[in-house]
Scaffold this active site. Structure first.
Site, PDB file in Angstrom:
ATOM      1  N   TYR A 128     -10.013  -4.442  26.554  1.00 42.20           N
ATOM      2  CA  TYR A 128     -10.693  -5.145  27.634  1.00 42.20           C
ATOM      3  C   TYR A 128      -9.838  -6.328  28.058  1.00 42.20           C
ATOM      4  O   TYR A 128      -9.343  -7.075  27.219  1.00 42.20           O
ATOM      5  CB  TYR A 128     -12.069  -5.636  27.169  1.00 42.20           C
ATOM      6  CG  TYR A 128     -12.842  -6.415  28.214  1.00 42.20           C
ATOM      7  CD1 TYR A 128     -13.340  -5.786  29.351  1.00 42.20           C
ATOM      8  CD2 TYR A 128     -13.062  -7.784  28.071  1.00 42.20           C
ATOM      9  CE1 TYR A 128     -14.054  -6.509  30.311  1.00 42.20           C
ATOM     10  CE2 TYR A 128     -13.789  -8.507  29.021  1.00 42.20           C
ATOM     11  CZ  TYR A 128     -14.275  -7.862  30.131  1.00 42.20           C
ATOM     12  OH  TYR A 128     -14.983  -8.568  31.084  1.00 42.20           O
ATOM     13  N   ASP A 223      -2.460  -9.640  25.525  1.00 43.12           N
ATOM     14  CA  ASP A 223      -3.717 -10.310  25.834  1.00 43.12           C
ATOM     15  C   ASP A 223      -4.280 -10.857  24.531  1.00 43.12           C
ATOM     16  O   ASP A 223      -4.876 -10.125  23.740  1.00 43.12           O
ATOM     17  CB  ASP A 223      -4.685  -9.328  26.507  1.00 43.12           C
ATOM     18  CG  ASP A 223      -5.980 -10.012  26.924  1.00 43.12           C
ATOM     19  OD1 ASP A 223      -6.165 -11.201  26.583  1.00 43.12           O
ATOM     20  OD2 ASP A 223      -6.811  -9.356  27.583  1.00 43.12           O
ATOM     21  N   LYS A 251     -10.944 -18.275  25.497  1.00 42.07           N
ATOM     22  CA  LYS A 251     -11.854 -18.453  24.358  1.00 42.07           C
ATOM     23  C   LYS A 251     -11.524 -19.692  23.496  1.00 42.07           C
ATOM     24  O   LYS A 251     -11.845 -20.792  23.909  1.00 42.07           O
ATOM     25  CB  LYS A 251     -11.928 -17.150  23.560  1.00 42.07           C
ATOM     26  CG  LYS A 251     -12.534 -16.064  24.484  1.00 42.07           C
ATOM     27  CD  LYS A 251     -12.926 -14.761  23.879  1.00 42.07           C
ATOM     28  CE  LYS A 251     -13.679 -13.950  24.935  1.00 42.07           C
ATOM     29  NZ  LYS A 251     -13.245 -12.584  25.118  1.00 42.07           N
TER      30      LYS A 251
HETATM   31  C1  LIG Z   1     -13.034 -12.036  26.653  1.00 43.18           C
HETATM   32  C2  LIG Z   1     -11.781 -11.371  26.989  1.00 43.18           C
HETATM   33  C3  LIG Z   1     -11.213 -11.451  28.266  1.00 43.18           C
HETATM   34  C4  LIG Z   1     -11.940 -12.062  29.430  1.00 43.18           C
HETATM   35  O1  LIG Z   1     -12.168 -13.413  29.256  1.00 43.18           O
HETATM   36  P1  LIG Z   1     -13.343 -14.109  30.139  1.00 43.18           P
HETATM   37  O2  LIG Z   1     -13.182 -15.561  29.829  1.00 43.18           O
HETATM   38  O3  LIG Z   1     -14.624 -13.519  29.664  1.00 43.18           O
HETATM   39  O4  LIG Z   1     -13.073 -13.787  31.554  1.00 43.18           O
HETATM   40  C5  LIG Z   1      -9.956 -10.924  28.452  1.00 43.18           C
HETATM   41  N1  LIG Z   1      -9.292 -10.321  27.457  1.00 43.18           N
HETATM   42  C6  LIG Z   1      -9.819 -10.207  26.231  1.00 43.18           C
HETATM   43  C7  LIG Z   1      -9.020  -9.561  25.157  1.00 43.18           C
HETATM   44  C8  LIG Z   1     -11.084 -10.700  25.963  1.00 43.18           C
HETATM   45  O5  LIG Z   1     -11.625 -10.530  24.756  1.00 43.18           O
END
Ligand SMILES: *Cc1c(COP(=O)(O)O)cnc(C)c1O
Length: 412
Positions: A128, A223, A251
């Site tokens: 994701y 990511d 995060k």
């Molecule tokens: C949570 C998440 C995102 C998106 O971050 P948001 O702040 O919710 O837009 C992107 N990549 C990964 C791996 C994530 O866990």
């Protein structure tokens, strides 16, 4: 609000419940509006590595608020956090702050496309990267190559540039490069996948992805929105030594406030406006409140002691969960890395999106609801990761295990 929520997974649909309405959090505990108390293993989906209302973070935010919440001009706090990130990540020479992980990944692929002059990107099934159009693809008709939109409202002309490969399967990546190599701008991957349960990439696989992207001049994007500062002070790249060209963060670096960031090699980042021509901007980007919360969080993580503590807690909890499940004749796959863990309700080995589909989601939902009634709050979906925070202690682990025992007993 559609579905009663501002983000879909909060609706508890996959565990057959209505949304819980939360009132407050403190340490490793959260309380709903009916004053039910839960030990929290969601941690706002990753940011709260120090638990709720960490005193130093709260104090820093309160003090910063008194000096203004946003200037729309550079403030010292942005520079401080940028320096901390560049110092922590071997691959990041320069970094740009944004307001969410979604913005970070969206901007990183725009930059990769501009830098390479190519259009196509590779993403992996089950990873994701937020909800930007280019990432919302699912497997097409059994064929590799381009995925189809996983949400209405996205033009085919956008997703046709997104190639879908299989996690931990280098052959699928080689095939994509053989067919589209010179058109592939970037490969984006969670180096430890945290959005199909917890699935770490195999080192040989990541190494091979690094090699093939270098060979074709494609940008490798890690990511690390979840894994940044989660497993060590830095990212998965600090642990494996496999170095991407660009990294996306979010995060934890916002300490519980909305934040994202992307960064990487100097010559790539220099293409971002206003230094370069790749446009990307944000009214509240780098605002002093979010920066302050991030700095106050990273400062407590820096000496590494908390990671040692989290490792011990994670080791104990995962081991004891395994023993507990086995005592109930459930020989399920439990994955754990540092303070991240996932109980897969399957006896099969799990290593990619397809294999995690073997999980018994109905049984997870029952377990989930029982456990919630016993005061433990796991993510309301089989395919999300649970997080331990530094506010959890051995006693909380014991209470959790007792609750899990009861939840399993109720299922008999
Ligand atoms: C949570 C998440 C995102 C998106 O971050 P948001 O702040 O919710 O837009 C992107 N990549 C990964 C791996 C994530 O866990």
């Amino acid at each position: 609000m559609p579905g009663g929520v501002n983000s879909p997974v909060r609706a508890f649909k996959s565990v057959g419940m209505d949304p819980l309405i939360m009132k407050r959090g403190s340490g490793c505990r959260i309380y709903d509006e009916d004053d039910n108390e839960f030990i929290d293993y969601v941690g706002s989906w990753g940011p709260l590595i120090l638990g709720h209302c960490n005193p130093a973070v709260v104090e820093a935010i309160a003090a910063a608020a008194k000096n203004g919440s946003s200037f729309g001009a550079t403030c010292a706090r942005e520079i401080e956090l940028a320096e901390m990130i560049c110092e922590a990540f071997p691959s990041i020479d320069k970094v740009r702050m944004v307001n969410s992980g979604t913005e970070a990944t969206m901007s990183a692929i725009r930059l990769a496309r501009a830098y390479t002059g190519r259009n196509k990107i590779i993403k992996f099934e089950g990873c994701y990267h937020g909800h930007a159009d280019a990432f919302l693809v699912k497997a097409g008709s059994g064929m590799l190559t381009t995925g189809s939109q996983s949400s209405p409202g996205i033009p085919r002309s956008i997703t046709e540039h997104t190639l879908l490969c299989k996690y931990n399967d280098i052959e699928s990546v080689k095939k994509a490069f053989m067919q589209f190599g010179p058109d592939i701008a970037a490969v984006i991957i969670e180096p430890v996948a945290g959005n199909m349960g917890l699935i770490p990439a195999e080192i040989e696989f990541l190494t091979a992805v690094r090699e093939i992207t270098s060979m074709y001049g494609s940008i490798l994007i890690f990511d690390e929105v979840i894994t940044g500062f989660r497993l060590c002070y830095g990212g998965v790249q600090n642990i494996t030594g496999i170095i991407p060209d660009l990294t996306t963060l979010g995060k934890i670096i916002g300490g519980g406030l909305p934040v994202g960031a992307y960064g990487g090699r100097r010559e790539i980042m220099d293409r971002v406006a206003p230094q370069g021509e790749v446009y990307q901007a944000g009214t509240l980007a780098g605002n002093p409140l979010a920066m302050t919360a991030g700095i106050a969080t990273l400062k407590q993580l820096k000496d590494g002691e908390l990671y040692d503590r989290l490792e011990v807690l994670g080791y104990l909890l995962a081991g004891k969960i395994r023993t507990l499940f086995e005592a109930h004749d459930l020989y399920y796959t439990i994955k754990r890395l540092g303070s991240m863990f996932c109980i897969f309700f399957t006896e099969e080995e799990v290593y990619d999106y397809e294999s995690v589909q073997s999980c018994n989601t109905g049984q997870y939902a029952t377990f989930y609801r029982n456990l919630l009634n016993c005061g433990v709050y796991l993510p309301p979906s089989q395919f999300e990761v649970s997080f331990i925070s530094s506010a959890h202690d051995l006693k909380d682990i014991d209470i959790t295990l007792e609750a899990m025992g009861k939840a399993l007993d109720m299922m008999k």
